[in-house]
Design an enzyme around this catalytic site. Structure first.
Site, PDB file in Angstrom:
ATOM      1  N   ASP A 209       0.853  -1.199   0.000  1.00 48.72           N
ATOM      2  CA  ASP A 209       0.000   0.000   0.000  1.00 48.72           C
ATOM      3  C   ASP A 209       0.883   1.243   0.000  1.00 48.72           C
ATOM      4  O   ASP A 209       2.102   1.161   0.131  1.00 48.72           O
ATOM      5  CB  ASP A 209      -0.914   0.000   1.234  1.00 48.72           C
ATOM      6  CG  ASP A 209      -0.115  -0.047   2.524  1.00 48.72           C
ATOM      7  OD1 ASP A 209       0.282   1.032   3.009  1.00 48.72           O
ATOM      8  OD2 ASP A 209       0.144  -1.158   3.035  1.00 48.72           O
ATOM      9  N   ASP A 211       0.670   3.568   2.362  1.00 50.62           N
ATOM     10  CA  ASP A 211       0.426   4.149   3.665  1.00 50.62           C
ATOM     11  C   ASP A 211      -0.791   5.078   3.508  1.00 50.62           C
ATOM     12  O   ASP A 211      -1.770   4.662   2.895  1.00 50.62           O
ATOM     13  CB  ASP A 211       1.674   4.852   4.195  1.00 50.62           C
ATOM     14  CG  ASP A 211       1.682   4.949   5.711  1.00 50.62           C
ATOM     15  OD1 ASP A 211       1.316   3.952   6.369  1.00 50.62           O
ATOM     16  OD2 ASP A 211       2.058   5.995   6.244  1.00 50.62           O
TER      17      ASP A 211
END
Length: 297
Positions: A209, A211
């Site tokens: 991802d 973040d």
């Protein structure tokens, strides 16, 4: 000469290592408690391999609940000389999207609730830790990735946060502005303990991802993270299989000094050392604590 034994710490999404030959499983007890799971011993080609799932069966152990000391002690008792840590991570870089593999070479430790040393009152040691990653081990990972046509990004700073919550937006923006590259929850104190145990250590950080700093990905969604981990799994396993197949039979000395980290590190005088702590350090520090060994005394 020391025979190489390659240790693999399976992180989020990597809970086993298919392809191990002559497989046997063993649960090792340590003076620091129980490891996360039983150890899986086997061979890939001519290389001895030991696999340990960091989070245990079914991912039942949280990052802050991992008994890092027991894990590293058990791997040391199993003869591991070189340890590769697989870990999921968030990215602070646009050019490191989900699916990227990053060979980080430095850390910022933001954990606060974990036992981070084998040493302490009764036997004090200070190890060099400027360069936490074994450069030759990292180079072998990079070569294995090249052979398998797996893109890896060399170098980077990993922030290790306590968790289990993901970052706040302020934290995410702060670490991005500080020049960090990825964030995870398990590299510390794992890397520190591996160095204390004189095990050469390297990390394959698998991006799941962005973040929460990214304007188009402002929320870290667990379902998306799990999907990314599943997508990473087969490539990670293939990379480890190639690394093991090409691994040198004899352990290569580490330019960062990981395999001699305890030379001159123990500052407690022999007569002041705690016998109970010394007994617990039998595997980790036996090389320098046995009678006749070289230490600061």
């Amino acid at each position: 000469m020391t025979r190489s034994v390659l240790g693999i710490l399976g992180g989020s999404g990597v809970y086993d290592l298919p392809g191990l030959e002559q497989l046997r499983e063993q649960r090792l007890s340590t003076p620091w408690g129980e490891p996360s799971d039983l150890l899986r011993f086997g061979r890939i080609g001519t290389t001895d391999v030991v696999f340990l799932s960091r989070h245990g069966p079914g991912h039942r152990i949280a990052p802050s609940g991992v008994n890092y000391r027991a894990n590293i002690d058990a791997l040391k008792r199993a003869g591991v000389t070189d340890l590769v840590s697989l870990t999921a991570c968030g990215s602070y870089r646009e050019e490191l999207p989900p699916g990227s593999f990053v060979l980080v070479d430095d850390f910022i430790d933001r954990t606060f609730g974990r036992e981070n040393s084998f040493f302490g009152n009764g036997c004090v040691a200070h190890i060099p830790f400027a360069h936490p990653i074994g450069p030759r081990l990292q180079e072998r990972i990079a070569l294995a990735a090249q052979a398998e046509d797996i893109m890896v990004h060399r170098g980077g700073i990993c922030v290790c946060m306590e968790g289990p919550q993901f970052s706040t937006l302020a934290e995410s923006n702060f670490y991005k502005a500080m020049g960090c590259d990825v964030v995870n929850m398990t590299s510390m104190p794992e890397a520190k303990l591996a160095r204390e145990a004189e095990i050469t250590y390297a990390v394959i950080a698998m991006v799941t991802d962005y973040d929460c700093w990214h304007p188009e990905h402002e929320k870290v969604d667990v379902a998306a993270v799990v999907r990314a981990m599943q997508a990473n799994r087969s490539r990670a396993q293939r990379l480890i299989m190639r690394l093991a197949a090409d691994f040198p039979e004899v352990h290569e000395s580490c330019p960062a000094g990981s395999d001699r980290a305890l030379d001159d590190a123990i500052v407690t005088a022999p007569e002041a050392r705690d016998p109970d702590l010394l007994a617990r350090l039998d595997a980790v520090a036996g090389r320098v604590l046995r009678p006749g060994s070289k230490d600061l005394s």
